[in-house]
Write a protein that holds these residues in place. Structure first.
Motif, short mmCIF file in Angstrom:
data_model
loop_
_atom_site.label_atom_id
_atom_site.label_comp_id
_atom_site.label_asym_id
_atom_site.label_seq_id
_atom_site.Cartn_x
_atom_site.Cartn_y
_atom_site.Cartn_z
N THR A 128 0.82 -1.22 0.00
CA THR A 128 0.00 0.00 0.00
C THR A 128 0.86 1.26 0.00
O THR A 128 0.47 2.27 -0.56
N GLN A 129 2.01 1.19 0.62
CA GLN A 129 2.86 2.38 0.72
C GLN A 129 3.93 2.43 -0.38
O GLN A 129 4.76 3.33 -0.38
N LYS A 130 3.91 1.43 -1.26
CA LYS A 130 4.90 1.34 -2.34
C LYS A 130 6.32 1.41 -1.79
O LYS A 130 7.15 2.21 -2.24
N ILE A 131 6.58 0.57 -0.82
CA ILE A 131 7.92 0.49 -0.25
C ILE A 131 8.58 -0.78 -0.79
O ILE A 131 7.99 -1.86 -0.74
N PHE A 132 9.77 -0.59 -1.37
CA PHE A 132 10.44 -1.75 -1.98
C PHE A 132 11.64 -2.24 -1.17
O PHE A 132 12.02 -3.39 -1.25
N VAL A 133 12.23 -1.33 -0.41
CA VAL A 133 13.43 -1.70 0.34
C VAL A 133 13.28 -1.31 1.80
O VAL A 133 12.86 -0.20 2.13
N ILE A 134 13.59 -2.27 2.68
CA ILE A 134 13.59 -1.96 4.12
C ILE A 134 15.03 -2.03 4.61
O ILE A 134 15.73 -3.04 4.39
#
Lengths: 179, 447
Positions: A45-51
C-alpha cells in the motif's frame, strides 16, 4: 483503530508481546506469520520496496505502547519472507532487504499486461520511461524499484517477449517489445 | 498374645521407624534375621533392617527388595526388656557361619526368652555389639521418666504422649523442642569419648555434667513453650498484634529446630543415603504444605540442616537422598525444570492447578493490558519469585502465556496469538479473550 498514514493497523499492533520475539515454537510461528503479512501489506500500500534494518521503519516500532522490534526480531521476520521468496537480502550483512510484495514472475505478468493495455506491443521504451512515463502513471509499475523492474524484464526477455539493449546514454537501457 | 510376639513398631509413610521421645538411632544393619526358638509361632523375620536406638531394638522388613508384600510387620524390642546379652564365643565354627548375637529378654514378668540376631549382611558386627552393650547399659529410657516427672509443667499435653505411645514420631512437638541440638552435642561428645579412651574417666564426668545441663535446658525450653502457648491462648485479645506475632514467630522457630534422631553416616553406614532419603521424605511434608506443594531444593537444604542441628549434610547428600525417592513409595518427588532449577513437590501436585491460577491472574482487566511480572505472580500465588518465574515459563512453553521484553522489564501476557485470524487480521470476534483485550486496550487509550 490506529493508523499509520493511511494504513489501517490491526488491533494486535498494540499487543506488547507482538514486539518481542516469542521463544515458544507454536506461538512464534503465528507471530512470524502475522508479521510477514503485515510487512507485505504495508509495503504494497505504501509502495515500499526496500527496508533498511538500521533505518527507521514505521512498522517496526509503536510509540503508543512504547515498543519496538529488536534487530534480531527484524532480521528474523525479514528472513522468514526471504525464505518464502517474498523478499531478498541486498547485501551479505543483511542490512537491506528488497521486499517482493509481487513475486518477480508476477511483476513480469504485470508488465506484459501493461504493454498490451497500452498497445505498445512493438514499440521501444527506455527502462526509465516504464518507471515514470505517462503510460505507467496510476499503475503499479509507477516508481517501481529499478532492481525489481530489471529482474522482471529479464524474465520476459528469456521468453523472447522483448529485448534489452544499451541505450545511447550510459545510464539508461532500452527495451524493444515484441509480443 | 503379648508373650507370643514382640510389640509392633510404627513406621512413617516413607518406611522410617517412628521414634519415641528422646530416642536416638545409633546403628543400622541390613540383611538381618531375628530368631527366637523359645516362642511358639514366632514370626519369620528374615533379611530385614535392624535398627538399634538408645531405647529399642527394631526389626523392619526390607521393603526396598521386590518381595515386600510377603514380609512381616516391623517389630520393636524395648531395651528395657533385656536381661542379658551373651558374649560371642570366638571359635572355628563362628568363622564359617554368619555372625550372630544372642541375648535374653523377658517379654513379660514370668517368662524370659533367648533371641538370636543373625547378620547376613556386611555390616560391622563388632561395632554393633559394642553399641548394643553401651545402649543397654546407658538406660536412656530411665532418664526420660525422670525428665518427665521433673519437668511437670507440660501437664496433660506432655504426659499424653509420653514414651511408649510413640505417636507422631520425630514430629512430636514436645520431642522436637526438647532435643533440639542437644542430641547432636551429646553424640559428638560421645564420639570424642570413644576415640580418646585414655581420659575415659574424665570424659565420663563431662558427659554426666552435660547430661544434667541438657536436662535443665530441655526443661527451660519446655517452660518457654508452655508459657508462649498459654500466653497466646488466654490473653491474645489483650496483647497487641506485634506481641502475638513475635510469639508465634518464636514458637515457629522453636518448632522448626530439631529432628530428634538425624540419620548419620556413622549410624547408618552403607544404608546412609537410603535412610536419609526416607527421613527427608518425612521431614519435607510440613514445609511443603506451607509452601503450597512445591519448594525449592535450596530452601529444603537450609530447613533440613537447621532441623538436624549439628549433623549437617552436604548438598550432594541431599541430592542423592532426593534421587532415591524414585525407588521408594514416598508421597514426594524431585523435579527439574528446563532452566535447571530443582524443586521438591508432592506427587499429587498438578501443574494444571497452578496454570488455572496463573490464567485467572493474567485475564483480569488490568493485567490483560499490562501483563504480569514474576514478582506479581509470586505475590499473588504466595510463592518465591524464583519459583513463580519457573511456573510462568512453564505456562509459556505450554502456550498459555507469551512474553514481553522491554525497558520496563520482563513481563508475561495471556497468549492472544492463537485467537488472531491470519486470513483477516482486522477481524475480532464478538466474544473470547481477544475481544476482551481489544476493548480493555482501546478503553485505556481513550483515558
Amino acid at each position: 483503530m490506529q493508523k499509520l498514514g493511511d494504513f489501517k493497523l490491526p488491533h494486535f499492533f498494540n499487543y506488547p508481546p507482538y514486539f518481542t520475539l516469542q521463544p515458544v515454537r507454536d506461538t512464534r510461528e503465528k507471530q512470524v506469520q502475522l508479521w510477514k503479512d503485515l510487512i507485505l501489506d504495508y509495503c504494497r500500500t505504501q509502495k515500499i520496496f526496500v527496508i533498511g534494518l538500521e533505518e527507521d521503519f514505521a512498522l517496526f516500532s509503536n510509540p503508543v505502547i512504547e515498543r519496538s522490534l529488536s534487530h534480531e526480531a527484524r532480521e528474523a521476520f525479514l528472513s522468514a519472507l526471504v525464505s518464502e521468496g517474498r523478499a531478498e537480502w541486498l547485501d551479505k550483512g543483511h542490512r537491506k532487504c528488497l521486499i517482493l510484495w509481487h513475486r518477480v514472475q508476477d511483476w513480469a505478468d504485470i508488465i506484459f499486461r501493461f504493454v498490451k493495455d497500452n498497445g505498445l506491443e512493438d514499440s521501444v521504451m527506455t527502462v526509465e520511461e516504464i518507471r515514470s512515463g505517462i503510460e505507467s502513471r496510476g499503475t503499479e509499475l509507477h516508481v517501481i524499484d529499478r532492481t525489481i523492474l530489471m529482474r522482471a524484464l529479464r524474465v520476459l526477455e528469456q521468453k523472447g517477449k522483448l529485448a534489452i539493449f544499451k541505450g545511447t546514454s550510459a545510464d539508461d537501457e532500452g527495451v524493444k517489445f515484441s509480443m | 498374645m503379648a508373650t507370643n510376639s514382640l510389640p509392633k513398631a510404627d513406621l512413617t509413610s516413607s518406611g522410617r521407624p517412628v521414634f519415641l521421645q528422646n530416642e536416638i538411632e545409633c546403628s543400622i544393619l541390613s540383611s538381618v534375621d531375628l530368631e527366637c526358638d523359645d516362642i511358639p509361632n514366632f514370626p519369620l523375620l528374615k533379611s530385614g533392617l535392624l535398627v538399634l536406638t538408645t531405647h529399642r531394638l527394631l526389626w523392619l522388613p526390607d521393603n526396598s527388595s521386590s518381595s515386600s508384600s510377603s514380609s512381616a510387620a516391623a517389630v520393636a524390642l524395648p531395651l528395657s526388656f533385656l536381661t542379658h546379652i551373651f558374649s560371642t564365643k570366638k571359635s572355628v565354627k563362628t568363622l564359617f557361619h554368619s555372625p550372630r548375637v544372642r541375648f535374653q529378654a523377658s517379654l513379660d514378668s514370668s517368662k524370659s526368652v533367648v533371641m538370636t540376631v543373625v547378620m547376613r549382611g556386611k555390616g560391622d558386627t563388632d561395632a554393633f555389639l559394642a553399641k548394643f552393650w553401651e545402649n543397654w547399659r546407658a538406660r536412656a529410657w530411665e532418664n526420660d521418666v525422670q525428665t518427665q516427672t521433673q519437668a511437670g509443667v507440660g501437664s496433660s499435653s506432655v504426659s499424653g504422649s509420653g514414651p511408649g505411645s510413640g505417636s507422631g514420631g520425630f514430629y512430636t512437638r514436645e520431642g522436637a523442642v526438647r532435643m533440639v541440638g542437644v542430641s547432636g552435642i551429646l553424640r559428638k561428645e560421645q564420639e570424642m569419648w570413644e576415640s580418646t579412651d585414655k581420659s575415659l574417666q574424665e570424659a565420663f564426668q563431662d558427659l554426666n555434667a552435660l547430661m544434667s545441663k541438657a536436662k535443665e535446658m530441655v526443661i527451660l525450653a519446655e517452660k518457654m513453650r508452655q508459657k508462649l502457648l498459654s500466653g497466646s491462648n488466654s490473653k491474645s485479645s489483650a496483647t497487641n498484634d506485634d506481641e502475638v506475632g513475635s510469639k508465634e514467630e518464636m514458637q515457629d522457630w522453636l518448632l522448626s529446630v530439631g529432628i530428634v534422631s538425624p540419620v548419620t553416616k556413622e549410624s547408618a553406614g552403607a544404608l546412609y543415603h537410603q535412610q536419609l532419603s526416607r527421613q527427608l521424605a518425612d521431614y519435607v511434608r510440613i514445609p511443603l504444605e506451607r509452601a503450597g506443594g512445591m519448594i525449592n531444593l535450596i530452601d529444603v537444604y537450609c530447613l533440613f540442616n537447621r532441623a538436624r542441628g549439628t549433623e549437617l549434610i552436604s548438598p550432594d547428600d541431599l541430592l542423592r537422598a532426593c534421587s532415591l525417592w524414585e525407588k521408594f513409595d514416598v508421597p514426594v518427588m524431585l523435579r527439574k525444570f528446563d532452566s535447571g532449577v530443582m524443586v521438591i513437590q508432592n506427587k499429587s501436585h498438578s501443574d494444571e492447578e497452578v496454570f488455572a491460577r496463573i490464567k485467572a491472574l493474567v485475564t483480569n482487566p488490568d493485567t490483560l493490558r499490562t501483563g504480569i511480572s514474576a514478582s506479581d505472580a509470586a505475590m499473588t500465588l504466595g510463592i518465591a519469585p524464583g519459583m513463580a518465574k519457573e511456573h510462568l515459563l512453564t505456562a509459556e512453553s505450554k502456550g498459555l502465556l507469551c512474553r514481553d521484553i522491554s525497558p520496563d522489564g520482563f513481563r508475561f501476557y495471556i497468549n492472544l496469538f492463537p485467537e488472531i485470524n491470519t486470513d483477516d487480521v482486522y477481524l475480532v470476534k464478538d466474544y473470547g479473550i481477544y475481544n476482551t483485550w481489544v476493548r480493555v486496550a482501546s478503553a485505556s487509550r481513550l483515558e
